[in-house]
Design an enzyme around this catalytic site. Structure first.
Site, PDB file in Angstrom:
ATOM      1  N   GLN A  43       7.849 -11.100   2.764  1.00  0.00           N
ATOM      2  CA  GLN A  43       7.857  -9.681   2.399  1.00  0.00           C
ATOM      3  C   GLN A  43       9.227  -9.050   2.712  1.00  0.00           C
ATOM      4  OE1 GLN A  43       4.199  -7.288   2.681  1.00  0.00           O
ATOM      5  NE2 GLN A  43       5.215  -6.213   4.339  1.00  0.00           N
ATOM      6  N   SER A  68       3.951  -2.728   2.788  1.00  0.00           N
ATOM      7  CA  SER A  68       5.235  -2.839   2.075  1.00  0.00           C
ATOM      8  C   SER A  68       5.351  -1.825   0.947  1.00  0.00           C
ATOM      9  CB  SER A  68       5.408  -4.260   1.518  1.00  0.00           C
ATOM     10  OG  SER A  68       4.331  -4.586   0.667  1.00  0.00           O
ATOM     11  N   LYS A  82      46.663  15.137   3.451  1.00  0.00           N
ATOM     12  CA  LYS A  82      45.999  13.858   3.185  1.00  0.00           C
ATOM     13  C   LYS A  82      45.338  13.750   1.809  1.00  0.00           C
ATOM     14  CE  LYS A  82      45.609  10.774   5.675  1.00  0.00           C
ATOM     15  NZ  LYS A  82      44.917  10.451   6.899  1.00  0.00           N
ATOM     16  N   GLU A 124      37.714   2.358   0.248  1.00  0.00           N
ATOM     17  CA  GLU A 124      37.347   1.965   1.620  1.00  0.00           C
ATOM     18  C   GLU A 124      35.847   1.721   1.738  1.00  0.00           C
ATOM     19  OE1 GLU A 124      39.551   4.292   4.826  1.00  0.00           O
ATOM     20  OE2 GLU A 124      40.125   5.355   3.015  1.00  0.00           O
ATOM     21  N   ASN A 173       0.213 -13.446  -4.241  1.00  0.00           N
ATOM     22  CA  ASN A 173       1.413 -14.288  -4.088  1.00  0.00           C
ATOM     23  C   ASN A 173       2.070 -14.526  -5.449  1.00  0.00           C
ATOM     24  OD1 ASN A 173       0.490 -14.360  -1.501  1.00  0.00           O
ATOM     25  ND2 ASN A 173      -0.156 -16.503  -1.534  1.00  0.00           N
ATOM     26  N   TYR A 178       3.249 -19.520   0.696  1.00  0.00           N
ATOM     27  CA  TYR A 178       3.618 -18.141   1.038  1.00  0.00           C
ATOM     28  C   TYR A 178       3.408 -17.860   2.521  1.00  0.00           C
ATOM     29  CZ  TYR A 178       3.600 -13.048   1.263  1.00  0.00           C
ATOM     30  OH  TYR A 178       3.880 -11.747   1.612  1.00  0.00           O
ATOM     31  N   SER A 181      41.408  15.530   4.136  1.00  0.00           N
ATOM     32  CA  SER A 181      41.090  15.488   5.555  1.00  0.00           C
ATOM     33  C   SER A 181      40.680  16.883   6.001  1.00  0.00           C
ATOM     34  CB  SER A 181      42.325  15.030   6.324  1.00  0.00           C
ATOM     35  OG  SER A 181      42.277  15.483   7.660  1.00  0.00           O
ATOM     36  N   THR A 194      53.289 -13.223  -1.420  1.00  0.00           N
ATOM     37  CA  THR A 194      52.488 -14.209  -0.700  1.00  0.00           C
ATOM     38  C   THR A 194      52.703 -13.853   0.766  1.00  0.00           C
ATOM     39  OG1 THR A 194      54.259 -15.835  -0.473  1.00  0.00           O
ATOM     40  CG2 THR A 194      52.913 -16.011  -2.456  1.00  0.00           C
ATOM     41  N   HIS A 195      51.689 -14.030   1.583  1.00  0.00           N
ATOM     42  CA  HIS A 195      51.720 -13.625   2.998  1.00  0.00           C
ATOM     43  C   HIS A 195      52.039 -12.131   3.135  1.00  0.00           C
ATOM     44  CE1 HIS A 195      52.029 -18.000   3.892  1.00  0.00           C
ATOM     45  NE2 HIS A 195      52.855 -17.995   2.854  1.00  0.00           N
ATOM     46  N   LYS A 221      12.385  -8.233  -0.089  1.00  0.00           N
ATOM     47  CA  LYS A 221      12.593  -7.114  -1.005  1.00  0.00           C
ATOM     48  C   LYS A 221      13.633  -6.097  -0.540  1.00  0.00           C
ATOM     49  CE  LYS A 221       8.174  -7.194  -1.424  1.00  0.00           C
ATOM     50  NZ  LYS A 221       8.046  -8.672  -1.313  1.00  0.00           N
ATOM     51  N   ASN A 261      42.931  10.713   0.694  1.00  0.00           N
ATOM     52  CA  ASN A 261      42.406   9.443   1.215  1.00  0.00           C
ATOM     53  C   ASN A 261      41.655   8.631   0.162  1.00  0.00           C
ATOM     54  OD1 ASN A 261      43.381  10.005   3.810  1.00  0.00           O
ATOM     55  ND2 ASN A 261      41.535  11.169   4.327  1.00  0.00           N
TER      56      ASN A 261
HETATM   57  N1  ARG Z   1       3.221  -7.402   0.083  1.00  0.00           N
HETATM   58  C1  ARG Z   1       3.336  -8.808  -0.041  1.00  0.00           C
HETATM   59  C2  ARG Z   1       4.815  -9.174  -0.162  1.00  0.00           C
HETATM   60  O1  ARG Z   1       5.571  -8.316  -0.444  1.00  0.00           O
HETATM   61  C3  ARG Z   1       2.609  -9.291  -1.253  1.00  0.00           C
HETATM   62  C4  ARG Z   1       2.017 -10.652  -1.149  1.00  0.00           C
HETATM   63  C5  ARG Z   1       0.999 -10.691  -0.123  1.00  0.00           C
HETATM   64  N2  ARG Z   1       0.187 -11.849  -0.136  1.00  0.00           N
HETATM   65  C6  ARG Z   1      -0.616 -12.118   0.891  1.00  0.00           C
HETATM   66  N3  ARG Z   1      -1.366 -13.137   0.786  1.00  0.00           N
HETATM   67  N4  ARG Z   1      -0.617 -11.404   1.964  1.00  0.00           N
HETATM   68  O2  ARG Z   1       5.220 -10.279   0.045  1.00  0.00           O
END
Ligand code: ARG
Length: 457
Positions: A322, A23, A283, A290, A110, A317, A277, A155-156, A325, A285
């Site tokens: 993971q 990660s 144009k 958008e 964790n 956990y 454009s 409205t509408h 993120k 735009n």
């Molecule tokens: N890279 C892991 C995550 O983003 C960190 C925690 C990992 N913990 C484990 N026991 N493998 O969630």
């Protein structure tokens, strides 16, 4: 290379599994939080006598050095490491030797990942809030400088009643104020420290969780160690708040696109926030609006993705987590970009009062006021409504408008009509008489502006 966690297994992972598992390509964003968290942990271990004071000092200095070197670019992130937590610990151990190996006493990754993410998002929330405030300020300044500009309210998407352009704009300011409230609320529950959960069950070491929490600016500690490492509801809450905010931006975008079309021409966007454009020379735009509308779908996707990831997970956990993120990073980066372009786009757009007025003069948007006139002369509202509708139908059939329909014609529908009717159905009168709180008169809209300014302060 064998993993730091080699022991139970050889730690030799196939390269394809290693890439899949890693990660660091995205959690490298968390290095500042990871190192700051580790410094607080080392200080706590020292203060509690779990390691010696000298060891704690060495760890803190070592971590400080890593942070400085990463900030300055002297140290580069090694993307072959599994994650940012392992990278920092690895460098620390390379630099300090055996003392570096003591940092991970009484904690787990964790804890670290939950801690780092809470710290990271807490400052992101502040940034998103500041950008949202800047957008509200841009709206308020447009509302103030255009006070008095009349447009049709819809409205509408059918012309309904005359309103002030500023009144319409201030509706978005109110929505964004609630978004600010949701962000503040979400930050409150986010600011709880999970460190010391120690994988899941707590620890046999004599730790001081409050010391760490206070050092890192948290208001509370997770009261259950399993919960501390298991939940990502703080991410879901932030994603929800951001999704609502994006929904508001998307509606505003939609109107910006409509209003700047040749059909409406209620506003003109500054050249700086439009594109041309490649083929059609005429144009201009509204791409920024958008894109904001388009990116809203992507943020909803981040929310739905994370909710779905979490829904079947047993405690505590699981590696599935993971996946939190990339979703939350994408959403916060997206909303920040959108707000950054939206505020100046609003600030620099030019209202076209004549076009708005012209649109307001068509569509019989003063028909409610015509009915109200008859009510004030003693007719029940339903009867007044029916007569007004018949008069509108007459005007449509004869290509006329209420403002100039002769009194003799009015009198064929009701003998309550007198010459004092005309000022009553004048668009400015229609707007200015709506003095109810929250209504469209300049006085009511000014009060709304004052309210929003007060809330922002
Ligand atoms: N890279 C892991 C995550 O983003 C960190 C925690 C990992 N913990 C484990 N026991 N493998 O969630």
């Amino acid at each position: 290379m064998a993993k730091m966690w080699a022991g139970r297994t050889s730690g030799e992972v196939s390269s394809i599994a290693d890439d899949f598992n890693s990660s660091i390509s995205f959690d490298c964003k968390l290095y500042t939080q990871d190192i700051t968290g580790s410094m607080a942990h080392a200080a706590m271990l020292g203060a509690q006598g779990i390691i010696t004071a000298q060891e704690a000092d060495a760890l803190i200095q070592g971590l400080e050095g890593i942070l400085q070197d990463l900030d300055s670019g002297k140290l580069e992130i090694d993307y072959t490491c599994e994650d940012i937590h392992m990278f920092v610990e690895q460098v620390l151990t390379q630099r300090l030797g055996d003392v570096g190996k003591k940092l991970h006493t009484a904690r787990s990754r964790n804890d670290q990942v939950a801690l780092d993410l809470r710290m990271y998002l807490r400052s992101e929330v502040e940034e998103i809030s500041a950008l949202t405030k800047a957008l509200v300020e841009a709206i308020v300044s447009q509302a103030q400088s255009n006070l008095g500009v009349i447009m049709p309210g819809y409205t509408h998407l059918q012309r309904a009643q005359p309103i002030l352009f500023s009144h319409h704009l201030m509706a978005y300011a109110m929505m964004l104020l609630r978004d600010l409230g949701r962000l503040a609320d979400c930050r409150k529950r986010m600011n709880v420290c999970p460190i010391g959960s120690c994988a899941l069950a707590g620890t046999t070491y004599n730790t001081d969780r409050w010391m760490e929490a206070k050092a890192l600016g948290f208001d509370d500690i997770a009261r259950n160690s399993i919960d501390g490492v298991s939940d990502r509801d703080f991410c879901v809450e932030l994603l929800s708040a951001i999704s609502v905010l994006m929904m508001h931006l998307s509606r505003f975008s939609e109107e910006t696109i409509l209003w700047s079309s040749w059909e409406f021409q209620f506003i003109e966007l500054s050249d700086a926030y439009t594109t041309g454009s490649s083929i059609m020379p005429q144009k201009k735009n509204p791409d920024m609006a958008e894109l904001v509308r388009g990116k809203t779908g992507r943020v909803y996707g981040d929310l739905m993705g994370l909710l779905t990831t979490l829904k079947g997970l047993p405690l505590a956990y699981n590696k599935d987590m993971q996946e939190d993120k990339e979703a939350i990073f994408d959403a916060v980066d997206t909303v920040k970009m959108c707000l950054k372009v939206f505020a100046p786009m609003v600030q620099t757009m030019a209202a076209k009062p004549e076009k708005m007025k012209k649109a307001a003069q068509g569509g019989f948007i003063n028909a409610t006021d015509l009915a109200d006139y008859l009510v004030k002369k003693g007719l029940p509202f339903r009867s007044a409504y029916k007569i007004s509708g018949q008069i509108v139908a007459h005007c449509i059939a004869h290509g006329q408008v209420l403002e100039t329909l002769p009194l003799e014609v009015y009198k064929t529908y009701s003998d309550l009509f007198e010459a004092d009717l005309y000022p009553e159905i004048d668009l400015t009168t229609c707007v200015e008489k709506r003095i109810s709180e929250g209504g469209t008169s300049a006085a009511s809209v000014s009060a709304q502006i004052a309210y929003v300014k007060e809330q922002l302060a």
